[in-house]
Design a protein around this motif. Structure first.
Motif, PDB file in Angstrom:
ATOM      1  N   ILE A 201       0.843  -1.202   0.000  1.00 29.62           N
ATOM      2  CA  ILE A 201       0.000   0.000   0.000  1.00 29.62           C
ATOM      3  C   ILE A 201       0.879   1.253   0.000  1.00 29.62           C
ATOM      4  O   ILE A 201       1.740   1.397   0.868  1.00 29.62           O
ATOM      5  CB  ILE A 201      -0.932   0.012   1.236  1.00 29.62           C
ATOM      6  CG1 ILE A 201      -1.870  -1.200   1.181  1.00 29.62           C
ATOM      7  CG2 ILE A 201      -1.730   1.304   1.314  1.00 29.62           C
ATOM      8  CD1 ILE A 201      -2.691  -1.398   2.423  1.00 29.62           C
ATOM      9  N   PRO A 202       0.703   2.160  -0.948  1.00 31.90           N
ATOM     10  CA  PRO A 202       1.521   3.377  -1.007  1.00 31.90           C
ATOM     11  C   PRO A 202       1.352   4.240   0.235  1.00 31.90           C
ATOM     12  O   PRO A 202       0.299   4.237   0.871  1.00 31.90           O
ATOM     13  CB  PRO A 202       0.998   4.095  -2.257  1.00 31.90           C
ATOM     14  CG  PRO A 202       0.340   3.025  -3.062  1.00 31.90           C
ATOM     15  CD  PRO A 202      -0.230   2.071  -2.077  1.00 31.90           C
ATOM     16  N   PHE A 203       2.391   5.012   0.570  1.00 27.90           N
ATOM     17  CA  PHE A 203       2.382   5.836   1.767  1.00 27.90           C
ATOM     18  C   PHE A 203       1.205   6.819   1.809  1.00 27.90           C
ATOM     19  O   PHE A 203       0.601   7.030   2.858  1.00 27.90           O
ATOM     20  CB  PHE A 203       3.690   6.626   1.883  1.00 27.90           C
ATOM     21  CG  PHE A 203       4.855   5.798   2.337  1.00 27.90           C
ATOM     22  CD1 PHE A 203       4.710   4.828   3.309  1.00 27.90           C
ATOM     23  CD2 PHE A 203       6.122   6.016   1.811  1.00 27.90           C
ATOM     24  CE1 PHE A 203       5.776   4.071   3.748  1.00 27.90           C
ATOM     25  CE2 PHE A 203       7.213   5.262   2.242  1.00 27.90           C
ATOM     26  CZ  PHE A 203       7.036   4.292   3.208  1.00 27.90           C
ATOM     27  N   GLU A 204       0.903   7.431   0.679  1.00 27.22           N
ATOM     28  CA  GLU A 204      -0.149   8.438   0.652  1.00 27.22           C
ATOM     29  C   GLU A 204      -1.487   7.850   1.074  1.00 27.22           C
ATOM     30  O   GLU A 204      -2.228   8.435   1.884  1.00 27.22           O
ATOM     31  CB  GLU A 204      -0.259   9.061  -0.742  1.00 27.22           C
ATOM     32  CG  GLU A 204      -1.284  10.176  -0.806  1.00 27.22           C
ATOM     33  CD  GLU A 204      -1.303  10.879  -2.154  1.00 27.22           C
ATOM     34  OE1 GLU A 204      -2.136  11.784  -2.319  1.00 27.22           O
ATOM     35  OE2 GLU A 204      -0.489  10.521  -3.036  1.00 27.22           O
ATOM     36  N   HIS A 205      -1.814   6.682   0.536  1.00 26.25           N
ATOM     37  CA  HIS A 205      -3.091   6.048   0.844  1.00 26.25           C
ATOM     38  C   HIS A 205      -3.105   5.462   2.250  1.00 26.25           C
ATOM     39  O   HIS A 205      -4.135   5.465   2.922  1.00 26.25           O
ATOM     40  CB  HIS A 205      -3.379   4.964  -0.197  1.00 26.25           C
ATOM     41  CG  HIS A 205      -3.414   5.498  -1.593  1.00 26.25           C
ATOM     42  ND1 HIS A 205      -4.329   6.435  -2.001  1.00 26.25           N
ATOM     43  CD2 HIS A 205      -2.625   5.240  -2.675  1.00 26.25           C
ATOM     44  CE1 HIS A 205      -4.121   6.736  -3.282  1.00 26.25           C
ATOM     45  NE2 HIS A 205      -3.080   6.028  -3.697  1.00 26.25           N
ATOM     46  N   LEU A 206      -1.930   4.962   2.675  1.00 26.62           N
ATOM     47  CA  LEU A 206      -1.839   4.440   4.037  1.00 26.62           C
ATOM     48  C   LEU A 206      -2.008   5.566   5.057  1.00 26.62           C
ATOM     49  O   LEU A 206      -2.662   5.399   6.091  1.00 26.62           O
ATOM     50  CB  LEU A 206      -0.490   3.741   4.236  1.00 26.62           C
ATOM     51  CG  LEU A 206      -0.260   3.058   5.587  1.00 26.62           C
ATOM     52  CD1 LEU A 206      -1.367   2.042   5.890  1.00 26.62           C
ATOM     53  CD2 LEU A 206       1.102   2.365   5.601  1.00 26.62           C
ATOM     54  N   ALA A 207      -1.428   6.731   4.759  1.00 29.21           N
ATOM     55  CA  ALA A 207      -1.576   7.903   5.645  1.00 29.21           C
ATOM     56  C   ALA A 207      -3.038   8.308   5.759  1.00 29.21           C
ATOM     57  O   ALA A 207      -3.535   8.612   6.855  1.00 29.21           O
ATOM     58  CB  ALA A 207      -0.730   9.061   5.121  1.00 29.21           C
ATOM     59  N   ASN A 208      -3.744   8.307   4.635  1.00 25.33           N
ATOM     60  CA  ASN A 208      -5.172   8.646   4.647  1.00 25.33           C
ATOM     61  C   ASN A 208      -5.967   7.641   5.477  1.00 25.33           C
ATOM     62  O   ASN A 208      -6.892   8.008   6.205  1.00 25.33           O
ATOM     63  CB  ASN A 208      -5.721   8.697   3.220  1.00 25.33           C
ATOM     64  CG  ASN A 208      -5.172   9.867   2.435  1.00 25.33           C
ATOM     65  OD1 ASN A 208      -4.746  10.866   3.015  1.00 25.33           O
ATOM     66  ND2 ASN A 208      -5.162   9.757   1.112  1.00 25.33           N
ATOM     67  N   HIS A 209      -5.597   6.376   5.339  1.00 23.67           N
ATOM     68  CA  HIS A 209      -6.293   5.310   6.075  1.00 23.67           C
ATOM     69  C   HIS A 209      -6.100   5.473   7.584  1.00 23.67           C
ATOM     70  O   HIS A 209      -7.063   5.384   8.361  1.00 23.67           O
ATOM     71  CB  HIS A 209      -5.773   3.944   5.626  1.00 23.67           C
ATOM     72  CG  HIS A 209      -6.317   2.804   6.424  1.00 23.67           C
ATOM     73  ND1 HIS A 209      -7.642   2.430   6.388  1.00 23.67           N
ATOM     74  CD2 HIS A 209      -5.716   1.961   7.300  1.00 23.67           C
ATOM     75  CE1 HIS A 209      -7.832   1.404   7.197  1.00 23.67           C
ATOM     76  NE2 HIS A 209      -6.677   1.102   7.764  1.00 23.67           N
ATOM     77  N   PHE A 216      -5.661   8.842  13.927  1.00 18.15           N
ATOM     78  CA  PHE A 216      -4.421   9.574  14.225  1.00 18.15           C
ATOM     79  C   PHE A 216      -3.964  10.296  12.966  1.00 18.15           C
ATOM     80  O   PHE A 216      -3.736   9.682  11.926  1.00 18.15           O
ATOM     81  CB  PHE A 216      -3.340   8.605  14.706  1.00 18.15           C
ATOM     82  CG  PHE A 216      -1.987   9.231  14.831  1.00 18.15           C
ATOM     83  CD1 PHE A 216      -1.769  10.264  15.728  1.00 18.15           C
ATOM     84  CD2 PHE A 216      -0.927   8.796  14.040  1.00 18.15           C
ATOM     85  CE1 PHE A 216      -0.522  10.849  15.835  1.00 18.15           C
ATOM     86  CE2 PHE A 216       0.318   9.379  14.149  1.00 18.15           C
ATOM     87  CZ  PHE A 216       0.522  10.408  15.053  1.00 18.15           C
ATOM     88  N   GLU A 217      -3.837  11.614  13.058  1.00 20.25           N
ATOM     89  CA  GLU A 217      -3.475  12.399  11.879  1.00 20.25           C
ATOM     90  C   GLU A 217      -1.993  12.216  11.544  1.00 20.25           C
ATOM     91  O   GLU A 217      -1.121  12.486  12.359  1.00 20.25           O
ATOM     92  CB  GLU A 217      -3.758  13.883  12.140  1.00 20.25           C
ATOM     93  CG  GLU A 217      -3.600  14.738  10.891  1.00 20.25           C
ATOM     94  CD  GLU A 217      -3.937  16.197  11.140  1.00 20.25           C
ATOM     95  OE1 GLU A 217      -3.523  17.033  10.327  1.00 20.25           O
ATOM     96  OE2 GLU A 217      -4.612  16.496  12.151  1.00 20.25           O
TER      97      GLU A 217
END
Length: 523
Positions: A201-209, A216-217
């Motif tokens: 899973i790419p970082f951007e999508h994992l961060a959103n998840h 947790f932001e």
């Protein structure tokens, strides 16, 4: 002094003892080879099981990413590692602007407070009870199965209230934490590593998840920097794995490679279209299963295989000419070129021939002889021969087939530009390194092990497609090496990362390897 008769008797007894010792050593060698055959069978079955679930795993991972990635988004050209690109992008965006972000109020999220004190309670000079000299507060974010837990950590330093300034020493608590000083906990780090390097899973999508579902932001730059930090912490694990593979007991390394496109290139590599990820693994006979993934900008052998310069043993590989150069540089290296690669070229020709044309074709006759080699190897396995017995049978049975193949290949005169000409040329180029297996019972005739090892990376590449930078690809390859070595040793990846990050400063590197004897019980 002993008489001649006594000396002769003594020598005779020594000779008998020596023969008994040699017999015992031989029996032990045979027993060891039998154990290696059992290890081979277990590892082969595990590999087959992993391959069987690989197709299911790919579908499963895609389903998992759908939870994280909005349906409207596409996965094309996602970066394997975004750290450097994120930093550049941020600098470009913020250039000439004053930007301030509202800080996260961790205090509101605290569910537990942990206080850390120095070991010393009494001043060793005057005997007085130490008092607090200073206080440092940090917040630790932990992942508890899809939940967030924030622990407030208060770290006190202490001093003696009665000693004068010159003699008053400050006492600090000793904290043996790999991730000390940041909000990153071992559970959060292992959670990110698992989702990024096993599920892809790419970082951007994992961060959103994490932001939207866990509560947790966090942003993609945080995640990328965290994994860079984890890679540095686990460097000793990777280095030890590399060293163990280099010095593996059977002296056999399987190698293969796949391409990787780097989207943002430095000045030196502006014209480079693609780079490479090399995979190295040991044989099924080795109890310590290891997979090493190594990113390199080019195929230049002085870079790609520099770590093999002092290697003593056999490298099983394809026809890449770089290995020939390596063999010339290091006389202790022997090559075993893959017979499956050779066979494939003739099989492709035969498949396109009509049935009535096949038996009279040169490709069919060569393919028939190659199949006999594979049949022999299959027979040896069915008969459960140990390494020495395999070598004995190979020396007896393979040279006959070798002579027939040599005659068919080297006496052929195929049409120029034909597929047969290409197959013949390929065989001739590999010929000197196609029969190394005859003299070594632990060398196989095909390089399927390495080809299977490269598949997990290829599957993930279908998602991320390109790498953002060379530095990112390098440390991603290291983390991917640890993840895949866990998997082939039947170790839970997320639990492993959590345990190792918690204990890397407390235990020896040897005890923390994915194939160490006690690691399963620990996690």
């Amino acid at each position: 002094m002993k008489t001649n008769e006594e000396l002769l008797k003594y020598i005779e007894e020594l000779e008998k003892a020596r023969e008994a010792d040699q017999k015992k050593i031989k029996e032990q060698e045979i027993e060891l080879q039998k154990q290696k055959e059992e290890i081979y069978d277990v590892n082969k079955k595990l590999e087959e099981a992993l391959l069987m679930i690989q197709s299911y795993e790919e579908k499963y991972n895609i389903e998992r990413t759908r939870i994280v990635i909005p349906k409207t988004e596409k996965l094309e050209k996602i970066l394997i590692n975004e750290t450097e690109e994120i930093i550049k992008e941020q600098k470009k965006t913020n250039k000439g602007k004053k930007y301030s972000k509202k800080p996260i109020d961790y205090e509101k999220l605290v569910s537990e407070t942990r206080i850390i004190n120095p070991e010393e309670e009494i001043c060793p000079k005057c005997g007085e009870k130490l008092v607090i000299a200073s206080e440092k507060i940090r917040y630790l974010v932990e992942i508890v199965p899809s939940k967030m837990k924030v622990t407030k950590i208060i770290k006190y330093s202490k001093k003696c209230p009665h000693c004068n300034k010159e003699d008053n020493k400050i006492y600090y608590p000793i904290v043996k934490e790999a991730l000390s000083g940041s909000i990153l906990s071992s559970s959060l780090a292992s959670y990110i590593a698992y989702h990024k390097y096993e599920l892809g899973i790419p970082f951007e999508h994992l961060a959103n998840h994490i932001t939207n579902n866990v509560g947790f932001e966090i942003n993609k730059q945080n995640l990328a920097n965290y994994m860079a930090k984890v890679s540095n912490i686990l460097e000793p694990i990777y280095d030890k794995m590399l060293n163990d593979l280099l010095n593996n007991q059977d002296k056999v390394i399987h190698s293969d490679e796949t391409t990787l496109v780097v989207s943002k290139k430095d000045e030196e590599n502006q014209d480079r279209k693609k780079s490479y990820v090399y995979v190295y693994t040991n044989s099924f006979y080795d109890q310590k299963r290891i997979r090493i993934y190594d990113f390199q900008e080019s195929r230049s052998i002085d870079k790609t295989a520099k770590w093999l310069e002092k290697y003593e043993g056999v490298i099983e590989c394809d026809s890449y000419s770089g290995y020939n150069s390596l063999k010339k540089q290091n006389k202790n290296i022997k090559l075993q070129k893959c017979w499956a690669h050779v066979r494939r070229r003739y099989a492709d020709i035969v498949k396109n021939l009509k049935k009535e044309e096949r038996k009279n074709s040169k490709a069919y006759k060569i393919l028939e002889e190659i199949q006999k080699l594979f049949h022999l190897e299959s027979t040896y396995k069915k008969e459960k021969l140990i390494a020495d017995e395999r070598v004995e049978r190979r020396k007896k049975e393979v040279p006959i087939i070798k002579e027939r193949i040599h005659k068919l290949v080297f006496e052929s005169n195929p049409a120029k530009g034909s597929a047969l000409e290409g197959a013949i040329k390929y065989t001739k180029d590999c010929w000197d390194d196609l029969f190394t297996f005859i003299d070594n019972g632990y060398v196989e005739i095909s390089n399927n092990i390495a080809e299977q090892a490269v598949k997990p990376f290829v599957i993930q590449r279908k998602v991320f497609q390109t790498s953002g930078s060379y530095a990112g690809a390098r440390y991603t390859a290291k983390l991917f090496s640890i993840v895949q070595t866990c998997k082939i040793n039947n170790i839970n990846v997320e639990r492993y990362f959590k345990y190792v990050l918690e204990n890397i400063h407390c235990e020896s590197v040897d005890s923390l390897l994915p194939y160490s004897s006690g690691i399963k019980e620990k996690i």
